[in-house]
Design a protein around this motif. Structure first.
Motif, PDB file in Angstrom:
ATOM      1  N   LEU A   1     -10.681 -36.938  -5.954  1.00 49.86           N
ATOM      2  CA  LEU A   1     -10.155 -35.829  -6.510  1.00 49.86           C
ATOM      3  C   LEU A   1     -11.213 -35.933  -7.417  1.00 49.86           C
ATOM      4  CD1 LEU A   1      -6.652 -34.252  -5.365  1.00 49.86           C
ATOM      5  CD2 LEU A   1      -9.257 -33.324  -5.310  1.00 49.86           C
TER       6      LEU A   1
ATOM      7  N   ASN B   1      -5.151 -33.109  10.742  1.00 44.98           N
ATOM      8  CA  ASN B   1      -5.153 -34.596  11.811  1.00 44.98           C
ATOM      9  C   ASN B   1      -3.483 -33.940  12.555  1.00 44.98           C
ATOM     10  OD1 ASN B   1      -2.755 -36.680  12.175  1.00 44.98           O
ATOM     11  ND2 ASN B   1      -4.553 -38.366  11.242  1.00 44.98           N
TER      12      ASN B   1
ATOM     13  N   HIS C   1     -14.337 -36.616  -7.673  1.00 44.89           N
ATOM     14  CA  HIS C   1     -15.147 -35.951  -6.965  1.00 44.89           C
ATOM     15  C   HIS C   1     -14.775 -34.626  -6.384  1.00 44.89           C
ATOM     16  CE1 HIS C   1     -16.027 -40.525  -6.622  1.00 44.89           C
ATOM     17  NE2 HIS C   1     -17.086 -39.944  -6.662  1.00 44.89           N
ATOM     18  N   LEU C   2     -13.728 -34.192  -6.153  1.00 44.92           N
ATOM     19  CA  LEU C   2     -14.260 -33.427  -4.814  1.00 44.92           C
ATOM     20  C   LEU C   2     -13.269 -31.998  -5.561  1.00 44.92           C
ATOM     21  CD1 LEU C   2     -13.539 -34.422  -1.577  1.00 44.92           C
ATOM     22  CD2 LEU C   2     -15.640 -33.603  -2.576  1.00 44.92           C
ATOM     23  N   LYS C   3     -14.146 -30.561  -5.617  1.00 46.51           N
ATOM     24  CA  LYS C   3     -13.058 -29.560  -6.148  1.00 46.51           C
ATOM     25  C   LYS C   3     -11.585 -30.052  -5.735  1.00 46.51           C
ATOM     26  CE  LYS C   3     -15.920 -26.007  -5.766  1.00 46.51           C
ATOM     27  NZ  LYS C   3     -16.856 -24.284  -5.627  1.00 46.51           N
ATOM     28  N   THR C   4     -10.970 -29.597  -7.075  1.00 44.77           N
ATOM     29  CA  THR C   4      -9.217 -29.449  -6.918  1.00 44.77           C
ATOM     30  C   THR C   4      -8.756 -28.605  -6.141  1.00 44.77           C
ATOM     31  OG1 THR C   4      -9.617 -28.045  -8.651  1.00 44.77           O
ATOM     32  CG2 THR C   4      -9.383 -30.348  -8.765  1.00 44.77           C
TER      33      THR C   4
ATOM     34  N   PHE D   1     -16.866 -37.641   3.206  1.00 45.34           N
ATOM     35  CA  PHE D   1     -16.625 -38.054   1.937  1.00 45.34           C
ATOM     36  C   PHE D   1     -16.894 -39.924   2.108  1.00 45.34           C
ATOM     37  CE2 PHE D   1     -15.553 -40.162  -1.783  1.00 45.34           C
ATOM     38  CZ  PHE D   1     -15.616 -39.464  -2.931  1.00 45.34           C
TER      39      PHE D   1
ATOM     40  N   LEU E   1     -19.361 -28.491  -3.538  1.00 45.20           N
ATOM     41  CA  LEU E   1     -17.641 -28.858  -2.555  1.00 45.20           C
ATOM     42  C   LEU E   1     -17.667 -30.069  -4.419  1.00 45.20           C
ATOM     43  CD1 LEU E   1     -18.621 -29.913   0.509  1.00 45.20           C
ATOM     44  CD2 LEU E   1     -17.005 -28.593  -0.220  1.00 45.20           C
ATOM     45  N   LYS E   2     -17.929 -29.820  -5.318  1.00 48.18           N
ATOM     46  CA  LYS E   2     -17.940 -31.037  -6.480  1.00 48.18           C
ATOM     47  C   LYS E   2     -16.936 -30.511  -7.553  1.00 48.18           C
ATOM     48  CE  LYS E   2     -21.405 -34.091  -8.207  1.00 48.18           C
ATOM     49  NZ  LYS E   2     -23.155 -34.732  -8.285  1.00 48.18           N
ATOM     50  N   ARG E   3     -16.608 -31.795  -7.974  1.00 44.29           N
ATOM     51  CA  ARG E   3     -15.344 -30.725  -9.145  1.00 44.29           C
ATOM     52  C   ARG E   3     -16.407 -31.496 -10.044  1.00 44.29           C
ATOM     53  NH1 ARG E   3      -9.848 -33.265 -10.438  1.00 44.29           N
ATOM     54  NH2 ARG E   3      -9.399 -32.485 -12.976  1.00 44.29           N
TER      55      ARG E   3
ATOM     56  N   PRO F   1     -20.938 -31.596   5.965  1.00 44.49           N
ATOM     57  CA  PRO F   1     -20.578 -33.566   4.527  1.00 44.49           C
ATOM     58  C   PRO F   1     -18.619 -33.943   4.900  1.00 44.49           C
ATOM     59  CG  PRO F   1     -20.085 -30.715   3.580  1.00 44.49           C
ATOM     60  CD  PRO F   1     -20.650 -30.645   5.094  1.00 44.49           C
TER      61      PRO F   1
ATOM     62  N   TRP G   1      -9.582 -24.445  -5.592  1.00 43.83           N
ATOM     63  CA  TRP G   1     -10.160 -23.366  -4.295  1.00 43.83           C
ATOM     64  C   TRP G   1      -8.683 -21.715  -3.689  1.00 43.83           C
ATOM     65  CZ3 TRP G   1     -14.244 -23.920  -2.225  1.00 43.83           C
ATOM     66  CH2 TRP G   1     -14.224 -25.417  -1.647  1.00 43.83           C
TER      67      TRP G   1
ATOM     68  N   THR H   1     -15.577 -32.922   4.338  1.00 45.44           N
ATOM     69  CA  THR H   1     -14.683 -32.477   3.517  1.00 45.44           C
ATOM     70  C   THR H   1     -15.149 -30.478   3.767  1.00 45.44           C
ATOM     71  OG1 THR H   1     -17.231 -32.463   2.175  1.00 45.44           O
ATOM     72  CG2 THR H   1     -15.321 -33.840   2.338  1.00 45.44           C
ATOM     73  N   GLU H   2     -14.428 -29.680   4.007  1.00 42.88           N
ATOM     74  CA  GLU H   2     -14.468 -28.267   3.971  1.00 42.88           C
ATOM     75  C   GLU H   2     -14.566 -27.637   3.595  1.00 42.88           C
ATOM     76  OE1 GLU H   2     -11.759 -26.427   6.870  1.00 42.88           O
ATOM     77  OE2 GLU H   2     -11.102 -28.021   8.076  1.00 42.88           O
ATOM     78  N   ASP H   3     -15.219 -26.900   3.212  1.00 43.44           N
ATOM     79  CA  ASP H   3     -15.770 -25.837   2.595  1.00 43.44           C
ATOM     80  C   ASP H   3     -14.631 -24.449   2.173  1.00 43.44           C
ATOM     81  OD1 ASP H   3     -16.687 -23.746   1.426  1.00 43.44           O
ATOM     82  OD2 ASP H   3     -18.820 -23.710   1.964  1.00 43.44           O
TER      83      ASP H   3
ATOM     84  N   MET I   1     -17.538 -43.701  -0.752  1.00 47.55           N
ATOM     85  CA  MET I   1     -18.757 -42.831  -0.299  1.00 47.55           C
ATOM     86  C   MET I   1     -19.736 -43.160   0.438  1.00 47.55           C
ATOM     87  SD  MET I   1     -19.253 -38.848  -1.678  1.00 47.55           S
ATOM     88  CE  MET I   1     -19.859 -39.192  -3.319  1.00 47.55           C
TER      89      MET I   1
END
Lengths: 483, 443
Positions: free
Chosen positions: B241, B160, B243-246, B379, A34-36, B377, B250, B215-217, B354
């Motif tokens: 963003l 939500n 930290h997390l994939k943009t 955040f 899930l990491k950037r 997972p 996806w 935090t979804e996959d 986090m």
């Protein structure tokens, strides 16, 4: 010196503008999948870099506190400082929207009292402050209109009548509500043509959207007749509140027969435009339509104020929380500062100002509609157009005199519209200066037209190549680097 | 005379003479007599001293609590410089930048804002802002159904519910059907997406992190949509963003979300700021204002609103949207926030959020009254199952100055024992320990 830097162009590796506390909480990592993998390209700048950059950027803007801002239909009145101070009080600004009701009674009091005062001023039964802006208010208001017809099983009413002098948001709002806008031609003075109106009033008519005074600043004197005709045909009347300023304390949309309306708090009630928002577009309705208001609704009960989400007929939710409440705080402070003793003066002095400008310039600018206007009026360009100087040229030339131009090329009913709205805060001295400048420009247009056509000369940039921007869109910093 | 209105008797007389009427009331003579209103029932005007006293009294009826809840509004830190800068009159009191020569300030920050939103989301183009995250999501739904000429769209049950409600309200009046995708163990059920997706469906709306904080996959979601040319809409918290994939990585077509998390004060729910960003391909279908770079007559770099043929003031009923005013000053707010935090600060601040959330999570799970609701997972926000009476727990927390967790039963009766906590970089270890101590004492 012209300040030309982007914040990205100030970035220096290793600089920082923030500070964070030290912590002994154990570090956690985002799971790899899930990491950037990379770092977003934000700038690295010191705190002073940021402060100086945005201060220099601000110098490239023209605000109300710099000078005259007679933008028609925008009501660019003074934004009082005290309102800002009140809205920033931490007891209001740091409330979480889901705090228990007994910890937010002060906030809900402001919400409820603002609603109540807007109802009183407009003659409609109840308001919701949830809509975020004027166009959002139109969207919400038209949903209420549609929901009302639906609730009566009258599903075929899908047409909304919109005069050709209306704001562009009106037909666009009809579309986003799944309604079809039907344009009716206005009389020369922008008022509704009753004969044409009758032709489109049928059993498919959901309602009509009107601005009164209209976008030419003319009061719709047949409004009672219009309301009667529309109601008899089974339709509802929607009031676009953009031009409410000159009616304050004089006449109320509710008494005219309007069923639904929005108010632009960022126009009539002095909250700052912020370069294009945040606005606030409270929607008011008659008693009959009250059950259709968006959720949640703030109510006063014996146990204090509550937030009520439960009515079967409500159009539903139109905002995550209760709208731009921080904006409503400022409007509330304004309403209390103005009070019932001065509210009528807003209408009186804004109308006086507009008529004074109109009468002082109509010998050199073409006034298509003679007679008394309300808070604004429209010129159709220069009276003498022989030298080819256009409304755009006049507007650009005004910039050299440190004045914001009026609204131009709107309404669309004239080719060279210049729409002037001098709000009630503006003194005779300021207005006289504007009149002088407008006369100077009219004279230049005759004597030295190229001078006007080449304006502006004193602004940080000259006229822009707008076609280039659309042909080859560069819409972020990376596009500039890639170019 | 009122301090906001400068007209003296002499001014009024001279102005009336020029107009050629006797008195100001003559300027209102066309208003039918029956409409002229009696005195309004609103208070008399207050002086500044009285107004301050009035607000001070109202302020006492508010009690800001220390939030251990998010649910769409998060208590992140606001650097002091932001308020000072955005309240400069040049920014605060300006109108929409329709006269670009004297609005380069506004236009430039919109351009910087768009650039930063693109950096965070990985998308090609951002607009100048939307009202809030929920309405931005609804506008994305309009955009997708418009592009795909469809009247159906999928939305994950893990979005939500307040956002769901706004999307459904917007959809209802245009006869667009919002089809809900089931959740499985707190995440969007991919199999259900595949089952519901077909060529008549415009696309899918998801949220990350979702309503439970998970935090979804989203692996394979894009493929499932591509098969039917469906568009992928993701509502994503922009503050995460670094930290997390943009969204772009996806395969998202339209990224939206609530940018309140970029330091905007809680303010009882508004004003906040929605963002929207998309691909180059869909740029001309995007609602709202877009600022672009151009040149002036002398060849100087300058900024201007562009691609305006999409907008209501040009296209009227054929416009992409009716949006006009947006949340421009908030766009400046979050731009200054992003500039101040910069490349490393956003990462570090959210790392603290986090870390704090995982610390609190661990501490609460040591109590017999809490257990994990999902093994997924998260955040800064997470959901637990509790045996405590949630309302009484939150009442006790309130007396200690804390805003307790969000009860999921407010959204769904069947989730009566689920509560969702959120903490940010602002919460200290001491506050969290004190919070846990109070909860420990309950049974």
């Amino acid at each position: 010196m012209y300040y030309d830097k982007l914040i990205f162009e100030l970035s220096t590796d290793g600089r920082k503008g923030y500070s964070l506390p030290k912590t002994d909480v154990k570090r956690h990592d985002v799971p790899d999948h899930l990491k950037r993998p990379d770092c977003p390209g934000l700038p690295e700048v010191s705190e002073l870099d940021v402060v100086r950059h945005y201060t220099n950027v601000s110098f490239k803007n023209f605000g109300i506190e710099k000078g005259f801002y007679p933008l028609g239909s925008c009501t660019m009145k003074y934004n009082p400082k005290i309102n800002q101070d009140m809205a920033n009080l931490p007891e209001f600004a740091s409330l979480h929207p889901y705090q228990p009701l007994d910890t937010v009674q002060g906030m809900l009091h402001v919400y409820h009292e603002t609603q109540r005062m807007l109802s009183e001023i407009s003659g409609l039964d109840t308001f919701s402050l949830n809509p975020f802006a004027g166009a959002h208010g139109e969207h919400v208001g038209l949903m209420i209109m549609k929901a009302y017809h639906r609730s009566r099983g009258d599903e075929k009413r899908t047409k909304v009548i919109v005069p050709d002098s209306a704001h562009g948001t009106n037909p666009a709002s009809a579309t986003v509500t799944g309604l079809e806008s039907v344009e009716v031609k206005s009389n020369v003075d922008g008022t509704v043509n009753l004969t044409d109106l009758k032709k489109v009033l049928d059993d498919e008519c959901a309602g009509i959207m009107l601005t009164n005074p209209n976008t030419l600043g003319i009061f719709e004197k047949d409004i009672l007749e219009i309301a009667k005709l529309v109601h008899e045909a089974g339709g509802l009347l929607y009031y676009d509140g953009a031009n409410l300023n000159p009616l304050l304390g004089f006449a109320r949309p509710g008494d005219m027969g309007f069923d639904i309306m929005h108010i632009n708090l960022h126009k009539t009630f002095s909250t700052p435009h912020g370069g294009g928002g945040p606005g606030s577009g409270p929607v008011g309705v008659t008693k009959t339509l009250k059950p259709f208001l968006p959720k949640p609704v703030v109510k006063k009960t014996n146990e204090g104020y509550t937030l009520d989400g439960e009515t079967d007929l409500s159009i539903g939710q139109v905002s995550h929380f209760v709208g731009n409440i921080g904006v409503a705080l400022k409007a509330y402070a304004y309403l209390l500062t103005i009070g019932k003793d001065s509210i009528t003066d807003i209408a009186r002095f804004s109308t006086l100002n507009a008529n004074y400008v109109k009468e002082s310039l109509k010998d050199v600018y073409h006034l298509p509609i003679e007679g008394i206007c309300k808070h604004e009026f429209v010129f159709d360009g220069l009276k003498d157009k022989s030298t080819g100087v256009t409304t755009l040229d006049v507007a650009k030339r005004l910039l050299d005199f440190d004045m914001h131009p009026p609204t131009v090329y709107f309404p669309l009913v004239f080719k060279e519209s210049i729409m002037v709205e001098p709000p009630e805060n503006e003194s005779k001295q300021t207005i006289d200066k504007f009149i002088d400048v407008m006369r100077i420009i009219a004279n230049e247009a005759k004597e030295d037209p190229d001078k006007v056509k080449g304006a502006p000369y004193t602004t940080v940039v000259k006229r822009l190549d707008e076609a280039l921007a659309a042909r080859k869109p560069l819409v972020k910093y990376k596009d500039l680097l890639d170019e | 005379m009122h301090k906001y209105m400068p007209h003296t008797h002499e001014d009024v007389r001279a102005m009336l003479d020029r107009i050629g009427v006797e008195k100001i009331e003559d300027l209102f003579s066309e208003i039918p007599k029956t409409l002229v209103h009696k005195e309004l029932d609103i208070p008399n005007s207050m002086s500044e001293i009285e107004l301050r006293d009035h607000f001070a009294a109202l302020a006492k009826q508010n009690t800001p609590l220390i939030p251990f809840m998010g649910a769409g509004a998060y208590d992140h830190y606001t650097p002091s410089i932001i308020r000072h800068l955005i309240e400069r009159q040049e920014f605060l009191t300006a109108y929409t930048p329709y006269q670009p020569e004297i609005a380069q300030g506004t236009l430039q920050y919109i351009f910087e804002y768009q650039s930063m939103i693109c950096q965070l989301t990985g998308m090609d183009v951002s607009n100048a802002s939307m009202y809030d995250g929920a309405t931005a999501t609804a506008e994305a739904m309009f955009m997708a159904t418009g592009v795909r000429r469809s009247d159906k769209i999928l939305m994950s049950a893990t979005v939500n519910p307040n956002i769901q409600r706004v999307v459904k309200t917007y959809a209802d009046y245009r006869d667009i059907e919002v089809i809900m995708v089931a959740e499985e163990d707190g995440q969007t059920n991919l199999e259900n997406v595949k089952a519901l997706m077909d060529k008549d469906v415009a696309g899918l709306i998801v949220q990350n992190p979702n309503v439970y904080g998970i935090t979804e996959d989203f692996s394979n979601v894009k493929d499932a949509l591509d098969e039917h040319k469906g568009l992928f809409i993701m509502n994503h918290d922009p503050s995460l963003l670094a930290h997390l994939k943009t969204p772009a990585s996806w395969g998202v077509d339209i990224a939206v979300g609530e940018a309140q998390t970029l330091g905007v004060p809680l303010s009882y729910g508004g004003p906040y700021i929605g963002y929207m960003a998309t691909t180059k391909k869909l740029m001309r279908k995007m609602p709202g204002r877009i600022c672009g770079v151009t040149k002036d007559q002398d060849g100087k770099r300058a900024f201007v609103l562009t691609l305006q043929a999409r907008e209501q003031h040009i296209r009227r009923e054929k416009a992409n949207s009716n949006i006009c005013s947006n949340q421009s000053l908030l766009a400046l707010f979050v731009t200054i926030y992003m500039a101040t935090m910069g490349k490393k600060g956003l990462y570090e601040a959210q790392q603290m959020s986090m870390d704090n959330a995982h610390y609190l999570h661990e501490k609460l799970l040591e109590l017999p009254t809490f257990e994990a609701a999902f093994d997924k997972p998260f955040f800064k926000e997470f959901t637990l199952k509790t045996s405590l009476d949630i309302d009484s727990m939150n009442d006790v927390l309130k007396t200690h100055g804390f805003l307790g967790p969000f009860p999921q039963k407010r959204f769904d009766d069947t989730k009566a024992d689920l509560v969702t906590f959120a903490v940010t970089e602002k919460r200290t270890k001491a506050q969290m320990d004190a919070f846990v101590d109070i909860v420990r004492g309950l049974n």
